[in-house]
Write a protein that holds these residues in place. Structure first.
Motif, PDB file in Angstrom:
ATOM      1  N   ALA A   1     -29.235   6.057   5.038  1.00  9.65           N
ATOM      2  CA  ALA A   1     -30.337   6.870   5.543  1.00  9.65           C
ATOM      3  C   ALA A   1     -29.786   8.081   6.300  1.00  9.65           C
ATOM      4  N   TYR A   2     -28.736   7.864   7.076  1.00  6.69           N
ATOM      5  CA  TYR A   2     -28.057   8.958   7.784  1.00  6.69           C
ATOM      6  C   TYR A   2     -26.702   8.432   8.202  1.00  6.69           C
ATOM      7  N   GLU A   3     -25.825   9.304   8.622  1.00  8.91           N
ATOM      8  CA  GLU A   3     -24.524   8.854   9.116  1.00  8.91           C
ATOM      9  C   GLU A   3     -24.103   9.757  10.259  1.00  8.91           C
TER      10      GLU A   3
ATOM     11  N   THR B   1     -11.423  15.962  -0.151  1.00 13.26           N
ATOM     12  CA  THR B   1     -12.599  16.834  -0.076  1.00 13.26           C
ATOM     13  C   THR B   1     -13.714  16.386  -1.026  1.00 13.26           C
ATOM     14  N   SER B   2     -13.510  15.259  -1.697  1.00 12.34           N
ATOM     15  CA  SER B   2     -14.578  14.820  -2.599  1.00 12.34           C
ATOM     16  C   SER B   2     -15.779  14.391  -1.764  1.00 12.34           C
ATOM     17  N   THR B   3     -16.945  14.614  -2.316  1.00  8.26           N
ATOM     18  CA  THR B   3     -18.136  14.342  -1.510  1.00  8.26           C
ATOM     19  C   THR B   3     -19.151  13.464  -2.228  1.00  8.26           C
ATOM     20  N   SER B   4     -18.818  13.037  -3.451  1.00  7.38           N
ATOM     21  CA  SER B   4     -19.823  12.179  -4.087  1.00  7.38           C
ATOM     22  C   SER B   4     -19.164  11.025  -4.835  1.00  7.38           C
TER      23      SER B   4
ATOM     24  N   GLN C   1     -21.856  17.297   1.914  1.00  3.89           N
ATOM     25  CA  GLN C   1     -20.886  18.031   2.740  1.00  3.89           C
ATOM     26  C   GLN C   1     -20.001  18.885   1.852  1.00  3.89           C
ATOM     27  N   ASP C   2     -19.638  20.052   2.326  1.00  5.86           N
ATOM     28  CA  ASP C   2     -18.640  20.825   1.595  1.00  5.86           C
ATOM     29  C   ASP C   2     -17.382  20.866   2.464  1.00  5.86           C
ATOM     30  N   LEU C   3     -16.382  20.141   2.041  1.00  3.60           N
ATOM     31  CA  LEU C   3     -15.172  20.058   2.866  1.00  3.60           C
ATOM     32  C   LEU C   3     -14.028  20.907   2.307  1.00  3.60           C
ATOM     33  N   THR C   4     -14.354  21.788   1.388  1.00  8.91           N
ATOM     34  CA  THR C   4     -13.295  22.620   0.810  1.00  8.91           C
ATOM     35  C   THR C   4     -12.689  23.505   1.895  1.00  8.91           C
ATOM     36  N   ASP C   5     -11.392  23.580   1.904  1.00  8.92           N
ATOM     37  CA  ASP C   5     -10.705  24.460   2.856  1.00  8.92           C
ATOM     38  C   ASP C   5      -9.374  24.819   2.231  1.00  8.92           C
TER      39      ASP C   5
ATOM     40  N   VAL D   1     -15.447  14.556  11.118  1.00 10.47           N
ATOM     41  CA  VAL D   1     -16.696  15.045  10.506  1.00 10.47           C
ATOM     42  C   VAL D   1     -16.999  14.409   9.153  1.00 10.47           C
ATOM     43  N   LYS D   2     -15.980  13.879   8.509  1.00  9.98           N
ATOM     44  CA  LYS D   2     -16.183  13.410   7.134  1.00  9.98           C
ATOM     45  C   LYS D   2     -17.132  12.214   7.091  1.00  9.98           C
TER      46      LYS D   2
END
Ligand code: BGC
Length: 745
Positions: free
Chosen positions: A408-410, A437-440, A448-452, A393-394
């Motif tokens: 444009a999209y992924e 989990t970094s997203t930028s 995306q929020d990948l925190t878990d 998903v990442k």
């Protein structure tokens, strides 16, 4: 009929020319004047200050033109996988434009894994169109540094471990980019094979190794691809920084190879005014004021080639000899790009580019293992596919350093498989492990929020429970683009999977009925867990269409034809690098720099594994297929050749399976009787051939003495020694299908 049309077309053109008004402006503005005339005319009109002005940056990604003469600024952009978002004038952070989300093409290592020169031309053409649309003149790429160590953080931006493969793949890319009036800036020249201490490390490499391993891809880019720009690298060679390295730039690039384009420094890679002036640097681009060290106001005026250069010229320290050469090269670049006669339009984020990105990404996917033909997927109606792992998903386009893109999209692998199956199957996902989990990156945010916060135990328990009723379990893991993975500025720690992914793989193997592992990475990942999986797929950073491309291969829409562009070792220690001297290098007390000794010489990648008889987990050139190929009637047109002759080798390749698919036919040359130590074999040809079931095609290769030669450092020349040679025609790297002996008289 055809002839009549041709004649009348010619007549029309002549008539048009006759009626075209004579251009009566200055020659340099005349689009139809020869480039060299334009260059000389422009140069003759420029003041000293204007000339010096052109040799340095004026913003993060632009260098000066000559406004008084209407000569535009030069706009540079990363590169090499897509067009970087616009940044603020003097910041790395994106500027927040809303119309600069590009097509992210697959990472260059993915392109190299296609072993497909047409794909490379397509890639270059598409990214060139995107650059042109965005009004960029110099694209900072492609990168062709050899994968010397699997730990190099930038392997994903390069084209693998073999100089021939990288050389063959870089040429069409360069041509494709440049046919759009955009200069390809081939990087990072040269012997820049690690990120560790990249600005403080001196590569100590002997000449034979330099010429046989580390230079050929650059040379091919320049001489065969006609590259208009080259970027000097951050490191040192021969104790001198490469952005103003006399030997690399003056002697070899501009001397031996006759390069007539522009040498651009890596950002902040210029360290010394006098060396920069004298040793072939043409444009100094930078990070801050002075190399990599901190900013001052109007820092660009303080660059090594700005005020200090002008002072040196005024005081008589320098003459205009070097300056005029630099300015000629910059003007040439401008007349080849923004001021070229052909219209400059380009295209950006269009369906054709998305399709190209998808096709290239899919063509590079490598099937490493496929027990009982568990792939392609054969999911019953209403069946279940469970994906496990962060990389399913990442979003992987963001990150990694200067190749960071705003796309444009992924499409991620989960979405790719969901797109493929729609309502016909359930495609579910669970996390499995928590990685990065970094997203930028540089303010480009994936959203995306990948925190878990769950523990590995909980995540594995969840995955195992979900796997029990799945028809297929596909673990999608690997590396990502955070620090110490596939990332600019840092190297990896080892060749294994990070984040304890092996534990997840082993747990899933216990319960999954059909278990597939997809490793997404840009460099070699050792797989001690390989026995656990029924099938293993090497995926890459595939860009915008990544997930769709992966799904194309998993579902069998595309037959896997990618081949490894590097060796995957069982473990790092199996490889040629044995000492700290070799990697990461040593820094003796009192010494300013790290010394990285390339003691393994020419024995890089498969050259090492072959010569020592050390088995690789997956050899260079390896890759399986859903169909099978039979090789027959391998022939050589004559048993011997003389220097200056050519030999033609042919082989019939037949698709003996039931699916259409492409095969990569590989040609290696072996020189068993040489007077010096030579690799067991070296790649000297490859062709991709697409075959329908039952179809057969003849594949041919032509070789000459150059393909048999080695670099004699004492004589400083390539030598082909008379004697017996062998041509090995091979399907995957180690699967030799035919051996053809021949002689060089
Ligand atoms: C990288 C180059 C890149 C440049 C501009 C440098 O740090 O090494 O590859 O093109 O930055 O972003």
């Amino acid at each position: 009929m055809k002839r009549t049309i041709t004649l009348s077309a010619a007549a029309l053109i002549l008539a048009a020319c006759a009626t075209q008004p004579k251009f009566d402006g200055p020659t340099y503005l005349n689009p139809n004047a020869p480039v060299e005339d334009r260059v000389e005319d422009a140069l003759s009109r420029m003041t000293l200050e204007e000339k010096v002005g052109m040799t340095t940056a004026q913003s993060k990604f632009s260098s000066r033109g000559v406004p008084r003469l209407g000569i535009p600024e030069v706009w540079h952009t990363d590169g090499p996988h897509g067009i970087r978002p616009e940044v603020l004038w003097d910041e790395w952070d994106q500027a927040g434009w809303t119309n600069d989300s590009c097509t992210a093409f697959p990472a260059l290592i993915n392109l190299a894994a296609t072993w497909d020169k047409e794909m490379s031309l397509l890639y270059g053409d598409c990214i060139g169109e995107e650059a042109r649309y965005r009004k960029k003149d110099i694209l900072l790429g492609p990168g062709v540094n050899i994968c010397r160590t699997p730990l190099n953080g930038r392997n994903f931006e390069y084209m693998g471990e073999d100089p021939y493969l990288a050389g063959q793949m870089v040429v069409p890319y360069v041509k494709g980019v440049q046919q759009n009036g955009v200069a390809a800036c081939v990087k990072h020249y040269a012997v820049n094979n690690q990120e560790f201490q990249r600005t403080q490390s001196n590569s100590v490499v002997d000449d034979r190794t330099l010429y046989e391993i580390y230079l050929p891809a650059f040379k091919a880019a320049v001489q065969e691809g006609g590259a208009w720009a080259i970027m000097g690298s951050y490191n040192l060679y021969n104790g001198q920084y490469n952005c103003h390295n006399e030997r690399l730039l003056c002697d070899i690039l501009k001397g031996e190879w006759g390069f007539d384009g522009v040498v651009v420094s890596d950002w902040g890679g210029c360290r010394d005014s006098e060396e920069a002036v004298r040793n072939g640097l043409d444009i100094e681009m930078g990070t801050w004021t002075n190399g990599l060290r901190g900013a001052a106001s109007d820092s660009y005026r303080n660059y090594h080639m700005a005020a200090p250069y002008l002072e040196g010229l005024n005081s008589g320290k320098y003459t205009t000899k070097e300056l005029d050469d630099k300015v000629r090269r910059i003007l040439r670049t401008i007349f080849r790009t923004s001021m070229r006669p052909e219209p400059n339009y380009g295209r950006f984020v269009c369906p054709e580019h998305y399709q190209a990105a998808r096709d290239i990404a899919a063509a590079g996917v490598v099937l490493l293992k496929n027990e009982d033909n568990v792939l392609p997927l054969d999911v019953p109606q209403g069946g279940k596919i469970l994906l496990v792992g962060e990389n399913a998903v990442k979003k992987l386009v963001v990150g990694g350093g200067s190749s960071n893109l705003k796309t444009a999209y992924e499409v991620n692998p989960l979405e790719g498989l969901q797109n493929a199956y729609g309502d016909n199957a359930e495609v579910a996902w669970v996390r499995g492990y928590v990685g990065d989990t970094s997203t930028s990156y540089n303010l480009v945010d994936t959203g995306q929020d990948l925190t878990d916060h769950r523990s590995p135990k909980e995540l594995i328990a969840e995955a195992v429970a979900a796997a029990k009723d799945a028809d297929y379990v596909i673990f999608v893991g690997g590396l990502n683009k955070s620090a110490n993975q596939d990332n600019e500025g840092t190297d990896r720690y080892n060749t294994f999977l990070p984040y304890d992914q092996q534990d997840v793989i082993e747990a899933l193997a216990q319960v999954a009925d059909k278990f597939i592992v997809v490793n997404i990475s840009g460099s070699p990942v050792s797989m001690p867990w390989a026995d656990c999986a029924d099938a293993i797929v090497q995926g890459w950073y595939g860009g915008t269409e990544s997930g769709n491309a992966l799904a194309d291969v998993l579902t069998g829409k595309v037959n896997p034809s990618g081949r490894l562009p590097f060796t995957v070792p069982y473990k790092y220690e199996d490889g040629p690098i044995k000492t700290e001297r070799q990697y990461p290098g040593i820094k003796e007390e009192g010494s300013k720099y790290w010394q990285t000794h390339y003691d393994e010489g020419i024995y890089v990648g498969y050259r090492w594994y072959d010569s020592k008889g050390v088995p690789a987990q997956w050899p260079f050139g390896y890759g399986l297929s859903y169909t099978s190929f039979e090789y027959s009637d391998a022939k050589i047109d004559k048993p011997a050749m003389r220097k200056g002759d050519k030999l033609t080798l042919t082989v019939d390749v037949k698709n003996t399976g039931s699916r259409e698919g492409a095969e990569i036919v590989q040609l290696y040359i072996s020189d068993p009787q040489a007077s010096i130590d030579r690799p067991v074999k070296e790649l000297k040809g490859f062709e991709k051939v697409n075959l329908k079931p039952g179809e057969m095609k003849k594949v041919s290769f032509t070789i000459d003495a150059e393909d048999l030669s080695w670099f004699d450092a004492d004589k400083h020349e390539w030598v082909a020694e008379p004697g017996e040679f062998k041509a090995l025609i091979s399907s995957t790297g180690s699967d030799v299908r035919a051996e053809l002996p021949f002689e060089l008289k």
